[in-house]
Scaffold this active site. Structure first.
Site: not given
Ligand code: APR
Ligand code: PHB
Length: 390
Positions: A72, A201, A293, A297, A385
């Site tokens: 991704h 998100y 979450p 990580k 990220y």
């Protein structure tokens, strides 16, 4: 019985460390409280940083990951009725993450260990750590009514937040930092195609939602719920309705509903224990830290702890020095705290905090609006990220 490194816990931390040590001829024994089936039955996040993928490759356990993992290059942030894609790859010189369930990581590592004939004792009880403040530590455990003892050079406490290792550290030798969030994540797994190619998100006044996946055929969704919520109160219909209400129309329209085959609620907390080394005992992964979450990580931090500890043990057994072992705690914690901060920041920006009311919602929307229109802000998110350097 005697081994080089006694590993407590057969989760990702323990299995990955065991596999890397096997690769340099350092013998380990893993003691696991649960059954093999129970360990493999756990459903956890699966967004792997490139460093984690590389480490699994070094452990010889990345074949299925490379075949089935989903690369991704971006994520989307949804708020105010719209979704905004962040091209993380373009902002980080080509870095990306790989979506691959933690259950699969655990299975791949477990199968590698079994194929090499390495010892894992499942369903142990009363595991106890002894004399790790000296040069001759040992571990004892019960199984089938018999108490066993393992003499070792080192103990790796890879037994998670509820494990015995951190609790074995003498009172006062440990400093802990904690933040409990006033909400949890209700998650479902369903054999339906994901709503989007990448993760979404979503910030919404009704609460946070996340659209994720395990494969092109299997979706993973979450909605924020109160900390004391009961999973029995959530039928599939109620879940799908609530998820739709929190997503922008074009994402909601792409959600394929279906029967869930896993439904559970996970609490959200940030936790760090310092230091992560006590003589011949090293705390690794969730035994030393927990992250919400939101930043995906948890598994990646476990992998980075393992990387630092493995480097120290390789140096020690290579006859060189204890410098790597002496540096383990400080090095691991420097990266842990950056990931704890990032996970806290993502959680604070995306979730509904009842106590901050309408003002808090507007502040979050303003931060998100600034973020998605600022290359600098998107770069900062992307760098964290995809994974900061080791
Ligand atoms: N004795 C032996 N084994 C134990 C004990 C004990 N007293 N207590 C716990 N364990 C085992 C658990 O059954 C579990 O299999 O230790 C293992 C710890 O595994 P994890 O909790 O998965 O922790 P870790 O390996 O560090 O992996 C961290 O897992 O929980 C997720 O979100 C977390 O992704 C992160 C990753
Ligand atoms: C998941 O797919 O379970 C997942 C993905 C990303 C997260 C958390 C969980 O941030």
């Amino acid at each position: 019985m005697r081994t080089r490194v006694a590993i407590i816990g057969s989760g990702p931390s323990g299995l990955l460390l065991g596999q890397l040590l096997a690769g340099i001829g350092v013998e380990t024994i893993i003691l696991e409280r649960s059954s093999r089936e129970h360990v493999l039955g756990r459903v956890r996040a699966g967004v792997l940083e490139q460093g984690t993928v590389d480490l699994l490759g070094e452990a010889g356990a990345a074949d299925r990951l490379h075949a089935q993992g989903l690369p991704h290059e971006g994520i989307s942030l949804a708020f105010g009725g719209r979704a905004h894609r962040i091209d993380m790859s373009a902002l980080t010189g080509g870095k990306h993450v790989t979506v691959y369930g933690q259950t699969e990581v655990t299975l791949d590592l477990m199968q590698k260990r079994e194929a090499a004939g390495l010892v894992t004792v499942f369903e142990t009880s009363n595991v106890a750590l002894h004399d790790f403040d000296g040069a001759s530590p040992s571990v004892s455990y019960d199984r089938d009514g018999v108490t066993h003892r393992i003499d070792c050079d080192f103990i790796a406490g890879c037994d998670g937040y509820h494990g015995v290792s951190r609790k074995s550290v003498p009172e006062g030798a440990l400093k802990t930092f904690e933040r409990q969030y006033p909400f949890g994540w209700l998650g479902v797994l369903a054999e339906v195609p994901p709503a989007d190619r990448e993760l979404v998100y979503a910030n919404h006044e009704r609460g946070f939602a996340l659209c994720s996946m395990r494969s092109p055929q299997r979706s993973r969704y979450y909605v924020q719920v109160p900390a004391d919520e009961r999973v029995e109160a959530w039928s599939d219909d109620r879940f799908w309705d609530e998820l739709h209400s929190r997503l922008p129309p074009q994402i909601a329209a792409a959600v394929t509903t279906g029967p869930s085959f896993e439904k559970s609620i996970a609490p959200l907390r940030s936790f760090v224990a310092e230091p992560m080394r006590f003589g011949r005992l090293f705390l690794v992964g969730d035994a030393a830290h927990i992250v919400p979450p939101t930043g995906a990580k948890g598994l990646n931090l476990a992998a980075s702890d393992v990387r630092y500890l493995f480097a120290g043990l390789r140096e020690f057994y290579g006859g060189k020095s204890e410098a790597g072992l002496d540096a383990y705690s400080a090095k691991a914690l420097a990266r842990v705290w950056k990931a704890v901060r990032f996970s806290w920041w993502m959680t604070t920006m995306l979730h509904r905090f009842p106590e901050t009311g309408e003002f808090g919602q507007r502040i979050q929307e303003a931060e998100l609006d600034y973020l998605v229109h600022s290359k600098a802000a998107c770069t900062a998110l992307a760098e964290n990220y995809v994974g900061l350097p080791y």
